[in-house]
Design a protein around this motif. Sequence first.
Motif, PDB file in Angstrom:
ATOM      1  N   ILE A 147       0.814  -1.213   0.000  1.00 29.64           N
ATOM      2  CA  ILE A 147       0.000   0.000   0.000  1.00 29.64           C
ATOM      3  C   ILE A 147       0.852   1.269   0.000  1.00 29.64           C
ATOM      4  O   ILE A 147       0.337   2.368  -0.174  1.00 29.64           O
ATOM      5  CB  ILE A 147      -1.005   0.025   1.169  1.00 29.64           C
ATOM      6  CG1 ILE A 147      -0.298  -0.120   2.514  1.00 29.64           C
ATOM      7  CG2 ILE A 147      -2.067  -1.050   0.980  1.00 29.64           C
ATOM      8  CD1 ILE A 147      -1.212   0.065   3.731  1.00 29.64           C
ATOM      9  N   LEU A 148       2.177   1.104   0.187  1.00 29.22           N
ATOM     10  CA  LEU A 148       3.073   2.258   0.178  1.00 29.22           C
ATOM     11  C   LEU A 148       4.473   1.801  -0.198  1.00 29.22           C
ATOM     12  O   LEU A 148       4.962   0.812   0.340  1.00 29.22           O
ATOM     13  CB  LEU A 148       3.132   2.911   1.564  1.00 29.22           C
ATOM     14  CG  LEU A 148       4.273   3.918   1.771  1.00 29.22           C
ATOM     15  CD1 LEU A 148       3.875   5.282   1.245  1.00 29.22           C
ATOM     16  CD2 LEU A 148       4.682   4.004   3.209  1.00 29.22           C
ATOM     17  N   ALA A 183       7.815   4.249  -0.404  1.00 32.70           N
ATOM     18  CA  ALA A 183       8.299   5.637  -0.350  1.00 32.70           C
ATOM     19  C   ALA A 183       9.069   5.965  -1.621  1.00 32.70           C
ATOM     20  O   ALA A 183       9.784   5.119  -2.150  1.00 32.70           O
ATOM     21  CB  ALA A 183       9.178   5.821   0.879  1.00 32.70           C
ATOM     22  N   ASP A 184       8.916   7.195  -2.099  1.00 33.49           N
ATOM     23  CA  ASP A 184       9.639   7.645  -3.295  1.00 33.49           C
ATOM     24  C   ASP A 184      11.138   7.439  -3.143  1.00 33.49           C
ATOM     25  O   ASP A 184      11.845   7.218  -4.112  1.00 33.49           O
ATOM     26  CB  ASP A 184       9.374   9.127  -3.569  1.00 33.49           C
ATOM     27  CG  ASP A 184       7.946   9.388  -4.005  1.00 33.49           C
ATOM     28  OD1 ASP A 184       7.264   8.432  -4.432  1.00 33.49           O
ATOM     29  OD2 ASP A 184       7.506  10.548  -3.910  1.00 33.49           O
ATOM     30  N   GLY A 193       4.932  -0.101   2.966  1.00 32.31           N
ATOM     31  CA  GLY A 193       3.736  -0.407   3.742  1.00 32.31           C
ATOM     32  C   GLY A 193       2.990  -1.569   3.117  1.00 32.31           C
ATOM     33  O   GLY A 193       2.879  -1.661   1.891  1.00 32.31           O
ATOM     34  N   GLU A 253      -2.230  -3.062   8.965  1.00 33.28           N
ATOM     35  CA  GLU A 253      -1.314  -2.278   8.149  1.00 33.28           C
ATOM     36  C   GLU A 253       0.058  -2.225   8.822  1.00 33.28           C
ATOM     37  O   GLU A 253       0.167  -1.843   9.986  1.00 33.28           O
ATOM     38  CB  GLU A 253      -1.860  -0.868   7.943  1.00 33.28           C
ATOM     39  CG  GLU A 253      -3.150  -0.880   7.147  1.00 33.28           C
ATOM     40  CD  GLU A 253      -3.805   0.483   7.036  1.00 33.28           C
ATOM     41  OE1 GLU A 253      -3.299   1.461   7.635  1.00 33.28           O
ATOM     42  OE2 GLU A 253      -4.836   0.567   6.352  1.00 33.28           O
ATOM     43  N   LEU A 263       4.086  -0.986   8.522  1.00 32.29           N
ATOM     44  CA  LEU A 263       5.080  -0.111   7.919  1.00 32.29           C
ATOM     45  C   LEU A 263       6.460  -0.604   8.334  1.00 32.29           C
ATOM     46  O   LEU A 263       6.724  -0.790   9.528  1.00 32.29           O
ATOM     47  CB  LEU A 263       4.901   1.335   8.403  1.00 32.29           C
ATOM     48  CG  LEU A 263       5.988   2.312   7.948  1.00 32.29           C
ATOM     49  CD1 LEU A 263       5.875   2.583   6.450  1.00 32.29           C
ATOM     50  CD2 LEU A 263       5.910   3.610   8.736  1.00 32.29           C
ATOM     51  N   HIS A 299      10.163   0.691   8.186  1.00 35.74           N
ATOM     52  CA  HIS A 299      10.918   1.925   7.943  1.00 35.74           C
ATOM     53  C   HIS A 299      12.398   1.582   8.080  1.00 35.74           C
ATOM     54  O   HIS A 299      12.894   1.383   9.183  1.00 35.74           O
ATOM     55  CB  HIS A 299      10.504   2.994   8.954  1.00 35.74           C
ATOM     56  CG  HIS A 299      10.998   4.353   8.606  1.00 35.74           C
ATOM     57  ND1 HIS A 299      12.309   4.745   8.792  1.00 35.74           N
ATOM     58  CD2 HIS A 299      10.350   5.416   8.068  1.00 35.74           C
ATOM     59  CE1 HIS A 299      12.438   5.993   8.393  1.00 35.74           C
ATOM     60  NE2 HIS A 299      11.264   6.434   7.956  1.00 35.74           N
ATOM     61  N   VAL A 312       3.232  -0.250  -5.399  1.00 38.67           N
ATOM     62  CA  VAL A 312       1.901  -0.186  -4.799  1.00 38.67           C
ATOM     63  C   VAL A 312       0.929  -1.025  -5.626  1.00 38.67           C
ATOM     64  O   VAL A 312       0.925  -0.952  -6.852  1.00 38.67           O
ATOM     65  CB  VAL A 312       1.422   1.273  -4.679  1.00 38.67           C
ATOM     66  CG1 VAL A 312      -0.030   1.340  -4.247  1.00 38.67           C
ATOM     67  CG2 VAL A 312       2.301   2.043  -3.711  1.00 38.67           C
ATOM     68  N   THR A 345       0.504   0.339  11.874  1.00 36.76           N
ATOM     69  CA  THR A 345       0.009   1.713  11.811  1.00 36.76           C
ATOM     70  C   THR A 345      -1.457   1.855  12.206  1.00 36.76           C
ATOM     71  O   THR A 345      -1.892   2.942  12.549  1.00 36.76           O
ATOM     72  CB  THR A 345       0.241   2.332  10.420  1.00 36.76           C
ATOM     73  OG1 THR A 345      -0.400   1.531   9.438  1.00 36.76           O
ATOM     74  CG2 THR A 345       1.724   2.449  10.118  1.00 36.76           C
TER      75      THR A 345
END
Length: 160
Positions: free
Chosen positions: A59-60, A62-63, A69, A77, A79, A81, A100, A132
């Motif tokens: 679902i995520l 990061a650029d 995610g 959910e 994450l 990191h 995604v 999250t």
Amino acid sequence: MFTKLFNKKKLQVIAPITGDVVSLREVPDPVFSEGMMGGGIAIMPKEGGIHSPVEGTIILVADTSHAVGIQATDGTEILIHIGLETVTLKGVGFKTHVQVGDAVSIGQLLIEADWDYLKEHAKSILTPVIITNSSSRTITSSNNAQCIANETVLLTISTH
């Protein structure tokens, strides 16, 4: 009726990376240590890439490829990191293998990390694994001191 009360399915979150398990409270960043993003655990990586800890959907991403995610099949959910303040690296040191919308299975490689580069250029390689949407879940830690990617159960999640 009692079956619904007592047989709630629990989600097992498997270690996404091999390393030492660290309490979230010990993460030197208040966003994580104070639970602002949710509950969870952190891992001080020893080797390897970041793998999916659950069956689910991305679902995520990061650029800058420093975070991913996943929504597990039960709606939890997660994450992951990678390191602290790694967004400042602008993607250098990471290679993403998912996008995604991708369906993922436990153990699937999500992101490769150049740990040597990250150790030299990031504040820390300590990697939080955050639930999250933890406000609607009960999180139980397995209390392991170390974890092995794709093998060790880190957290067990149940919905309220």
